[in-house]
Design a protein around this motif. Structure first.
Motif, PDB file in Angstrom:
ATOM      1  N   GLU A  92       0.833  -1.217   0.000  1.00 14.75           N
ATOM      2  CA  GLU A  92       0.000   0.000   0.000  1.00 14.75           C
ATOM      3  C   GLU A  92       0.863   1.261   0.000  1.00 14.75           C
ATOM      4  O   GLU A  92       0.429   2.321  -0.451  1.00 14.75           O
ATOM      5  N   HIS A  93       2.089   1.129   0.499  1.00 10.83           N
ATOM      6  CA  HIS A  93       2.957   2.308   0.669  1.00 10.83           C
ATOM      7  C   HIS A  93       4.099   2.366  -0.341  1.00 10.83           C
ATOM      8  O   HIS A  93       4.942   3.256  -0.269  1.00 10.83           O
ATOM      9  N   GLY A  94       4.140   1.391  -1.289  1.00 14.34           N
ATOM     10  CA  GLY A  94       5.180   1.447  -2.302  1.00 14.34           C
ATOM     11  C   GLY A  94       5.628   0.083  -2.730  1.00 14.34           C
ATOM     12  O   GLY A  94       5.180  -0.940  -2.193  1.00 14.34           O
ATOM     13  N   PRO A  95       6.524   0.002  -3.710  1.00 14.97           N
ATOM     14  CA  PRO A  95       7.011  -1.286  -4.211  1.00 14.97           C
ATOM     15  C   PRO A  95       7.641  -2.127  -3.100  1.00 14.97           C
ATOM     16  O   PRO A  95       8.253  -1.591  -2.165  1.00 14.97           O
ATOM     17  N   LEU A  96       7.506  -3.430  -3.196  1.00 15.54           N
ATOM     18  CA  LEU A  96       8.051  -4.335  -2.195  1.00 15.54           C
ATOM     19  C   LEU A  96       9.519  -4.634  -2.493  1.00 15.54           C
ATOM     20  O   LEU A  96       9.866  -4.976  -3.627  1.00 15.54           O
ATOM     21  N   PRO A  97      10.379  -4.538  -1.508  1.00 15.00           N
ATOM     22  CA  PRO A  97      11.777  -4.935  -1.733  1.00 15.00           C
ATOM     23  C   PRO A  97      11.864  -6.430  -1.957  1.00 15.00           C
ATOM     24  O   PRO A  97      11.115  -7.211  -1.369  1.00 15.00           O
ATOM     25  N   ALA A  98      12.779  -6.835  -2.831  1.00 10.57           N
ATOM     26  CA  ALA A  98      12.938  -8.245  -3.154  1.00 10.57           C
ATOM     27  C   ALA A  98      14.416  -8.547  -3.360  1.00 10.57           C
ATOM     28  O   ALA A  98      15.192  -7.675  -3.743  1.00 10.57           O
ATOM     29  N   ARG A  99      14.777  -9.794  -3.112  1.00  6.09           N
ATOM     30  CA  ARG A  99      16.164 -10.235  -3.279  1.00  6.09           C
ATOM     31  C   ARG A  99      16.199 -11.419  -4.242  1.00  6.09           C
ATOM     32  O   ARG A  99      15.279 -12.243  -4.258  1.00  6.09           O
ATOM     33  N   PRO A 100      17.238 -11.530  -5.034  1.00  2.00           N
ATOM     34  CA  PRO A 100      17.325 -12.658  -5.976  1.00  2.00           C
ATOM     35  C   PRO A 100      17.386 -13.989  -5.234  1.00  2.00           C
ATOM     36  O   PRO A 100      17.884 -14.072  -4.111  1.00  2.00           O
ATOM     37  N   GLN A 101      16.886 -15.024  -5.882  1.00  2.00           N
ATOM     38  CA  GLN A 101      17.018 -16.360  -5.316  1.00  2.00           C
ATOM     39  C   GLN A 101      18.478 -16.798  -5.363  1.00  2.00           C
ATOM     40  O   GLN A 101      19.213 -16.458  -6.287  1.00  2.00           O
ATOM     41  N   PRO A 102      18.909 -17.604  -4.379  1.00  3.29           N
ATOM     42  CA  PRO A 102      20.270 -18.151  -4.438  1.00  3.29           C
ATOM     43  C   PRO A 102      20.450 -19.009  -5.686  1.00  3.29           C
ATOM     44  O   PRO A 102      19.507 -19.655  -6.156  1.00  3.29           O
ATOM     45  N   ALA A 103      21.660 -19.022  -6.194  1.00  3.57           N
ATOM     46  CA  ALA A 103      21.941 -19.840  -7.369  1.00  3.57           C
ATOM     47  C   ALA A 103      22.096 -21.310  -7.013  1.00  3.57           C
ATOM     48  O   ALA A 103      21.878 -22.192  -7.850  1.00  3.57           O
ATOM     49  N   ASP A 104      22.446 -21.594  -5.767  1.00  4.75           N
ATOM     50  CA  ASP A 104      22.666 -22.968  -5.329  1.00  4.75           C
ATOM     51  C   ASP A 104      21.404 -23.521  -4.667  1.00  4.75           C
ATOM     52  O   ASP A 104      20.585 -22.771  -4.127  1.00  4.75           O
ATOM     53  N   GLY A 105      21.275 -24.834  -4.697  1.00  5.69           N
ATOM     54  CA  GLY A 105      20.184 -25.497  -3.988  1.00  5.69           C
ATOM     55  C   GLY A 105      18.898 -25.627  -4.775  1.00  5.69           C
ATOM     56  O   GLY A 105      17.840 -25.883  -4.196  1.00  5.69           O
ATOM     57  N   VAL A 106      18.962 -25.463  -6.081  1.00 12.31           N
ATOM     58  CA  VAL A 106      17.753 -25.545  -6.905  1.00 12.31           C
ATOM     59  C   VAL A 106      17.338 -27.008  -7.067  1.00 12.31           C
ATOM     60  O   VAL A 106      18.149 -27.863  -7.433  1.00 12.31           O
ATOM     61  N   THR A 107      16.069 -27.305  -6.766  1.00 12.28           N
ATOM     62  CA  THR A 107      15.503 -28.623  -7.057  1.00 12.28           C
ATOM     63  C   THR A 107      14.128 -28.416  -7.678  1.00 12.28           C
ATOM     64  O   THR A 107      13.519 -27.346  -7.530  1.00 12.28           O
ATOM     65  N   TYR A 108      13.633 -29.444  -8.348  1.00  7.53           N
ATOM     66  CA  TYR A 108      12.354 -29.341  -9.049  1.00  7.53           C
ATOM     67  C   TYR A 108      11.371 -30.375  -8.515  1.00  7.53           C
ATOM     68  O   TYR A 108      11.697 -31.551  -8.378  1.00  7.53           O
ATOM     69  N   ALA A 109      10.184 -29.911  -8.208  1.00  5.51           N
ATOM     70  CA  ALA A 109       9.114 -30.753  -7.670  1.00  5.51           C
ATOM     71  C   ALA A 109       8.197 -31.163  -8.811  1.00  5.51           C
ATOM     72  O   ALA A 109       7.200 -30.497  -9.101  1.00  5.51           O
ATOM     73  N   ALA A 110       8.532 -32.263  -9.455  1.00  3.96           N
ATOM     74  CA  ALA A 110       7.747 -32.720 -10.593  1.00  3.96           C
ATOM     75  C   ALA A 110       6.328 -33.073 -10.161  1.00  3.96           C
ATOM     76  O   ALA A 110       6.080 -33.491  -9.031  1.00  3.96           O
TER      77      ALA A 110
END
Length: 329
Positions: free
Chosen positions: A200-218
């Motif tokens: 309501e008061h402005g854009p939300l701050p966000a941080r990039p996802q880590p590059a390590d630890g990626v898995t996929y939930a098929a």
């Protein structure tokens, strides 16, 4: 009595199952009446296979919110007329933000770019672990100690966008996909309300996802639900919990599927019995040989029957030592 906080943010919502409906209800109760709700078309369900509205549709209809059910959103895709109608509806609604939760359709670039504050996704894992369709089930199946909710600013990738908020939830030794789903749905609802209040008061701050630890939930394939007793008992016990309530793990009994809703693993020295063999059948559990250890079945359901604790099940369906619950080769 404290006056309700005035809400100026124009919120649209896209979601389909109960997980999404929990968030939508919380958003509305916090003061944001959605300017448009997107949900999947009605699907056949139940014994009569009659088209049934999604939980999100039911909620939207109960409140009289504007609703759209496009079969697709790509203007150059299989259902361009649905996509064009959805585009017109979203443009007319003029949302500042689109909240997305288990919607079931990929959002094309035109949707992502339309809201002033973009699209916020409520994802049921601690990204980047378990991107994809079945994060709750895969976390239990893998034996993760914790999972959580990530609020993500959506981009064109598969759950790759920057993280706005995240909060962890422990996975208990008795958690099923059903019990964990309910806790995560409640957490997701709380976090999205907090994020919208901040927005309501402005854009939300966000941080990039880590590059390590990626898995996929098929996505869960029903074929995975058959218990392969050559696997370790600990793996099978997690699979039973991961597939409760759907699709339900199963073994084989007298030529018909036997649903297994409750089970735990016991260590055992080398077993002479073949995997899938019933070692004992008592009121505290049916003990079955596996590739490593013993799987103790504690809640069962035969074809056409009800879910029953093992003592009640055995009164109606006696199992004998030496009987095999493994599927025929």
């Amino acid at each position: 009595m404290t006056a309700p906080t005035p809400r100026t943010l124009r919120v649209a919502f896209a979601g389909t199952p109960a997980f999404a409906a929990t968030a939508l209800q919380a958003i509305a109760e916090a003061g944001w009446a959605p300017v448009l709700v997107l949900t999947q078309p009605d699907r056949p369900a139940g014994r009569g296979l009659k088209p049934q509205p999604s939980p999100v549709k039911q909620l939207a209809q109960a409140h009289g919110w504007a609703l759209a059910q496009p079969r697709g959103l790509r203007l150059d895709g299989r259902y361009p007329e649905d996509a064009a109608a959805a585009q017109a509806a979203l443009q007319a609604a003029r949302p500042d933000v689109l909240v997305v939760a288990a919607y079931g359709l990929i959002l094309p670039p035109w949707v992502l770019a339309l809201p002033r504050l973009g699209c916020l996704n409520i994802h049921a894992s601690l990204l980047p672990r378990w991107r994809g369709a079945a994060p709750i089930q895969r976390a239990i199946e893998a034996g993760d100690a914790e999972t959580g909710i990530t609020l993500m600013q959506m981009d064109e990738g598969l759950d790759t966008g920057p993280i706005v908020r995240a909060e962890a939830v422990p996975i208990g030794p008795l958690d099923s996909a059903g019990t964990l789903h309910d806790r995560l749905a409640a957490l997701g609802a709380r976090l999205i309300v907090q994020a919208l209040a901040q927005a309501e008061h402005g854009p939300l701050p966000a941080r990039p996802q880590p590059a390590d630890g990626v898995t996929y939930a098929a996505k869960i394939d029903k074929a995975e639900a058959r218990l392969d007793f050559t696997q370790p008992a600990a793996v099978l016990a997690r699979r039973v919990r991961a597939f409760d309530p759907a699709p339900g793990a199963w073994a084989w009994l007298d030529g018909a599927p036997l649903k297994v809703w409750g089970a735990h693993a016991q260590p055992a020295s080398a077993l002479a019995a073949a995997p899938g063999t019933v070692l004992a059948a008592a009121d505290d559990g049916v003990r079955v040989a596996t590739g490593d250890g013993v799987l103790v079945l504690t809640e069962l359901q035969r074809a056409g029957g009800r879910r029953l604790p093992v003592d009640a099940f055995l009164r109606g369906v006696p199992l004998r030592v030496g009987q095999s619950l493994a599927a025929p080769a």
